[in-house]
Write a protein that holds these residues in place. Structure first.
Motif, short mmCIF file in Angstrom:
data_model
loop_
_atom_site.label_atom_id
_atom_site.label_comp_id
_atom_site.label_asym_id
_atom_site.label_seq_id
_atom_site.Cartn_x
_atom_site.Cartn_y
_atom_site.Cartn_z
N GLY A 167 -49.26 15.74 -18.89
CA GLY A 167 -50.53 16.22 -18.34
C GLY A 167 -50.94 17.57 -18.89
O GLY A 167 -52.13 17.83 -19.15
N ILE A 168 -49.97 18.47 -19.06
CA ILE A 168 -50.27 19.79 -19.64
C ILE A 168 -50.71 19.63 -21.09
O ILE A 168 -51.67 20.27 -21.54
CB ILE A 168 -49.04 20.71 -19.54
CG1 ILE A 168 -48.75 21.04 -18.06
CG2 ILE A 168 -49.24 21.99 -20.34
CD1 ILE A 168 -47.47 21.81 -17.85
N ARG A 169 -50.03 18.76 -21.83
CA ARG A 169 -50.40 18.53 -23.24
C ARG A 169 -51.83 17.97 -23.35
O ARG A 169 -52.57 18.30 -24.28
CB ARG A 169 -49.42 17.55 -23.87
CG ARG A 169 -49.64 17.35 -25.37
CD ARG A 169 -48.80 16.24 -25.94
NE ARG A 169 -49.15 14.95 -25.36
CZ ARG A 169 -48.32 14.19 -24.66
NH1 ARG A 169 -47.08 14.58 -24.44
NH2 ARG A 169 -48.72 13.03 -24.17
N GLU A 170 -52.21 17.14 -22.39
CA GLU A 170 -53.54 16.54 -22.41
C GLU A 170 -54.60 17.43 -21.75
O GLU A 170 -55.76 17.04 -21.65
CB GLU A 170 -53.51 15.19 -21.68
CG GLU A 170 -52.61 14.14 -22.31
CD GLU A 170 -53.13 13.64 -23.64
OE1 GLU A 170 -54.36 13.66 -23.82
OE2 GLU A 170 -52.32 13.24 -24.49
N ALA A 177 -48.17 24.40 -13.74
CA ALA A 177 -47.35 23.38 -13.09
C ALA A 177 -46.03 23.15 -13.82
O ALA A 177 -45.18 22.39 -13.33
CB ALA A 177 -48.12 22.06 -13.00
N ALA A 178 -45.84 23.79 -14.96
CA ALA A 178 -44.65 23.54 -15.79
C ALA A 178 -43.36 23.82 -15.03
O ALA A 178 -42.35 23.17 -15.27
CB ALA A 178 -44.71 24.37 -17.06
N GLY A 179 -43.37 24.77 -14.11
CA GLY A 179 -42.16 25.11 -13.38
C GLY A 179 -42.02 24.40 -12.05
O GLY A 179 -41.07 24.69 -11.30
N ARG A 347 -51.65 11.57 -17.58
CA ARG A 347 -50.71 11.49 -18.70
C ARG A 347 -51.39 11.12 -20.01
O ARG A 347 -50.73 10.97 -21.04
CB ARG A 347 -49.60 10.49 -18.38
CG ARG A 347 -48.69 10.98 -17.27
CD ARG A 347 -47.56 10.01 -16.97
NE ARG A 347 -46.60 9.92 -18.06
CZ ARG A 347 -45.32 9.60 -17.88
NH1 ARG A 347 -44.85 9.36 -16.65
NH2 ARG A 347 -44.50 9.52 -18.90
N GLY A 348 -52.71 10.93 -19.98
CA GLY A 348 -53.43 10.60 -21.20
C GLY A 348 -53.39 9.13 -21.55
O GLY A 348 -53.83 8.74 -22.63
N LEU A 349 -52.89 8.29 -20.64
CA LEU A 349 -52.83 6.85 -20.89
C LEU A 349 -54.16 6.17 -20.59
O LEU A 349 -54.39 5.05 -21.05
CB LEU A 349 -51.71 6.23 -20.06
CG LEU A 349 -50.30 6.72 -20.43
CD1 LEU A 349 -49.28 6.26 -19.40
CD2 LEU A 349 -49.93 6.24 -21.82
#
Length: 469
Positions: A167-170, A177-179, A347-349
């Motif tokens: 999600g962060i990549r997209e 939210a990474a942590g 998730r970019g799906l």
């Protein structure tokens, strides 16, 4: 519940909210009453108590607990049911099954609805059942929102973290939210309520097959021929979370869909092209996972490969506002499972809402393949991808020969025109502007691998001849 409260409850006698059963030999009848309580004001079934209120107790083994759990799992939709084992004298127990109703009636047990009238349990009339269905439909309460008793330990936490990473990549989930720890991630995705996991969380992240969710399954088959009457070449059943099922479906398709391999002029690198657009098929699988009707525990997604087509079917028909014709043009997105679809989107799906079927069509057109066909039957939606040519059952990947270079053509002509076996030195002499002997040797080896000439002998005594045809 302790023994004192148990005795106080038994003194009230059987009623519209209380039922006595002598033993688990009457377990099926007891579960019918639990279903009836859920369709009414709630109630308690006591197993190990006679109709007269005498406490006999019941031996409780692991098998007893499994039998009770098995019968309760036959009640649909998922309901709030508590089972207590109350110890009495001589190591026996009274089993108290408490049913708490809510607004999601009607409930059915083993496919049939029941109701309570005074102290009697009976089958619910069709008219009353339909009235409940209308009322439940008006609530617009999705199956995925129901709460479960499973804990976060039942979930694949790596898959949960993967959602945040993707999600962060997209750019669909903030980098902050990474942590997050798993429980924070689930809250962010609205998969928790009142500290309990929603059913959508189980569908998305279940660590392993769970008895309460048999519908989290995909059936995959490669049939020999054009229909299901043919033999199975491969037949697979896979249980698991949605992302696991998607991965298994991808692997099945890679095993059974041929790849056409070819070369372009003036290029030695082979080009591999799947028989169907991979992204179009993947889009259909994602649509099936996001839009299927999970409330039907006996249904699943079906993926079938025949000699002339690939078909993906999921239970659950189109929403009332969308027709089959709408699928071939821009249309509103009305996902049946909004929470599940939201995670796939994060998730970019899923690229954009309401574009999945149009994307399948566009991808097929781009590759010159037939447009996918959509249809509804047996309570579900089907997507069919037809192959340009039948793939057969023993068909091998198509590998056309690359075009020969001018020099290779000349070498082949020299060998074919000779009535004798030819040495490489003779070929070198007849070539105009011959390259190095090493380059000619490479050309000869290539012509041999393509079955155009044959080699006789080895080393300095090697001779070349045309291939008998």
């Amino acid at each position: 519940m302790n023994i004192k409260k148990l005795k106080d409850l038994i003194q009230q006698g059987e009623s519209s909210t209380l039922e006595f059963k002598k033993s688990t030999g009457q377990l099926s009848s007891a579960t019918e009453t639990v279903c009836a309580f859920l369709n009414g004001d709630g109630g308690v079934v006591l197993i190990g108590v006679t109709n007269n209120g005498d406490i006999l107790g019941q031996d409780v083994t692991d098998n007893t607990r499994k039998e009770i759990a098995r019968e309760i799992h036959k009640i649909e939709p998922s309901a709030q049911i508590e089972v207590q084992y109350i110890p009495i004298e001589k190591s026996k127990h009274v089993i108290a099954i408490t049913a708490t109703p809510n607004d999601h009636m009607p409930y059915v047990y083993d496919g049939r609805p029941f109701q309570r009238n005074q102290s009697t349990t009976s089958k619910m009339s069709q008219h009353r059942y339909e009235q409940f269905l209308v009322k439940r439909g008006q609530l617009n309460y999705s199956w995925e929102d129901y709460l479960t008793d499973y804990t976060i330990d039942s979930l694949d936490q790596e898959e949960i973290h993967r959602t945040i990473t993707d999600g962060i990549r997209e750019n669909r989930i903030p980098a902050s939210a990474a942590g997050d720890i798993p429980i924070e991630i689930l809250n962010r995705l609205k998969l928790l309520a009142d500290g309990k996991l929603k059913q959508a969380a189980i569908v998305l992240y279940a660590k392993e097959e769970l008895a309460d969710f048999p519908q989290c399954m995909i059936r995959m088959a490669r049939f020999r021929g054009l229909d299901k009457l043919g033999d199975f070449i491969d037949n697979q059943l896979k249980y698991g979370n949605a992302f696991y099922l998607l991965k298994e479906a991808d692997a099945f398709l890679q095993r059974h869909l041929p790849i056409a391999s070819f070369f372009k002029a003036n290029q030695f690198k082979r080009i591999d092209k799947p028989i169907l657009p991979v992204l179009a098929v993947r889009e259909a699988l994602i649509n099936a996972l996001c839009h299927r009707d999970y409330s039907n525990r006996s249904a699943s997604i079906a993926l079938a490969i025949y000699d002339d087509r690939l078909e993906i079917w999921n239970n659950g028909t189109l929403p009332d506002k969308i027709t089959l014709a709408d699928l071939k043009r821009p249309h509103d997105s009305l996902p049946r499972n909004k929470l599940i679809a939201k995670v796939f989107h994060a998730r970019g799906l899923i690229e954009r809402w309401g574009t999945g079927t149009n994307k399948m069509i566009d991808l097929c057109k781009k590759e010159g393949d037939p447009e996918p066909e959509f249809s509804e039957y047996t309570g579900g939606l089907s997507v069919i991808f037809k192959f340009k040519e039948p793939i057969g059952t023993t068909r091998q990947p198509i590998t056309p020969l690359p075009p020969l270079t001018n020099r290779q053509k000349t070498i082949l002509a020299i060998i074919e025109s000779s009535d004798e076996l030819v040495q490489i030195q003779k070929i070198m002499k007849e070539l105009e502007n011959p390259p190095s002997q090493r380059m000619v040797q490479i050309d000869l080896n290539y012509l041999k691998t393509q079955g155009l000439i044959e080699q006789i002998g080895k080393g300095r005594n090697t001779l070349w001849a045309k291939k008998p045809r």
